[in-house]
Design a protein around this motif. Sequence first.
Motif, PDB file in Angstrom:
ATOM      1  N   ILE A 148       0.762  -0.939   0.039  1.00  0.00           N
ATOM      2  CA  ILE A 148       0.044  -0.073   0.212  1.00  0.00           C
ATOM      3  C   ILE A 148       0.744   1.265   0.093  1.00  0.00           C
ATOM      4  CG2 ILE A 148      -1.739   1.397   1.251  1.00  0.00           C
ATOM      5  CD1 ILE A 148      -2.782  -1.322   0.421  1.00  0.00           C
ATOM      6  N   SER A 149       1.958   1.246   0.900  1.00  0.00           N
ATOM      7  CA  SER A 149       2.957   2.455   0.926  1.00  0.00           C
ATOM      8  C   SER A 149       4.183   1.948   1.538  1.00  0.00           C
ATOM      9  CB  SER A 149       2.349   3.382   1.939  1.00  0.00           C
ATOM     10  OG  SER A 149       1.917   2.736   3.140  1.00  0.00           O
ATOM     11  N   LYS A 181      -8.190  -0.874   5.982  1.00  0.00           N
ATOM     12  CA  LYS A 181      -8.195  -1.445   4.658  1.00  0.00           C
ATOM     13  C   LYS A 181      -9.098  -0.880   3.679  1.00  0.00           C
ATOM     14  CE  LYS A 181      -6.334  -5.803   6.251  1.00  0.00           C
ATOM     15  NZ  LYS A 181      -6.317  -7.443   6.311  1.00  0.00           N
ATOM     16  N   ASP A 186      -7.165   2.228   2.588  1.00  0.00           N
ATOM     17  CA  ASP A 186      -6.179   1.948   1.778  1.00  0.00           C
ATOM     18  C   ASP A 186      -6.378   1.298   0.633  1.00  0.00           C
ATOM     19  OD1 ASP A 186      -4.689   2.916   3.891  1.00  0.00           O
ATOM     20  OD2 ASP A 186      -4.178   1.058   4.767  1.00  0.00           O
ATOM     21  N   TYR A 187      -7.299   0.642   0.187  1.00  0.00           N
ATOM     22  CA  TYR A 187      -7.438   0.130  -1.123  1.00  0.00           C
ATOM     23  C   TYR A 187      -8.022   1.256  -1.817  1.00  0.00           C
ATOM     24  CZ  TYR A 187      -6.682  -4.541   0.706  1.00  0.00           C
ATOM     25  OH  TYR A 187      -5.975  -5.994   1.464  1.00  0.00           O
ATOM     26  N   MET A 244      -4.990   3.579  -2.894  1.00  0.00           N
ATOM     27  CA  MET A 244      -4.274   2.894  -3.893  1.00  0.00           C
ATOM     28  C   MET A 244      -4.939   2.791  -5.285  1.00  0.00           C
ATOM     29  SD  MET A 244      -2.717  -1.013  -3.674  1.00  0.00           S
ATOM     30  CE  MET A 244      -1.488  -1.684  -4.885  1.00  0.00           C
TER      31      MET A 244
END
Length: 204
Positions: free
Chosen positions: A76-77, A130, A133-134, A137
């Motif tokens: 993710i990072s 999540k 984050d998803y 992304m």
Amino acid sequence: MIAAVDKTPLSFDEFIDWYPETSEINYELKRGVIVEMPKPKGKHSEITGFGIKKLNYAIDQMELPYFIPRECIIKISDDTGYEPDIAVVNRVGLADEPRWESSSILQTPKSVKLIVEVVSTNWRDDYALKLSDYESMGIEEYWIADYLGIGGRRYIGSPKQPTLSVYTLVDGEYEVQQFKRDDLIRSPTFPELQFTVDQLFNPF
């Protein structure tokens, strides 16, 4: 039980260097902290296996250049990486994945068509951390399979009940459709799917 293994902040590369080559336990890196993720068992494992079977069937039927790896890590990072329960990978994107062959790491959104997380006790991670984050992304589609109906009411409503939430990226933000009981699951990635939430959550 999910537990932090090492609270010393690590980079993603340090996490990959640390990750045991053979382990009965999965690990994720969340904001620099290594977190132990017990491998799926029982109902969680049944649902994951059934989902993989149905998605693989759809891939074959639609003759798509996709596959579902046994395991992979989504970077993710520089301080976060996840091992999803199911990841549908686009072979076309692998040409731009420098660490796929050596480490099964995916770090570009065009390589990932769909991610599925099956909720256990850590529902806050799936619905908040999540999800965010998803989305950031650029993952096109993200399912949260909450077969116990334990997510917060702000996510699955009240009264709480088993729910499949399908998040789809629209103009850089997720929009959600929710499915329950005998609802047929609708997926932008796999429009020909023909199974219900009850079939997913009670596969055998």
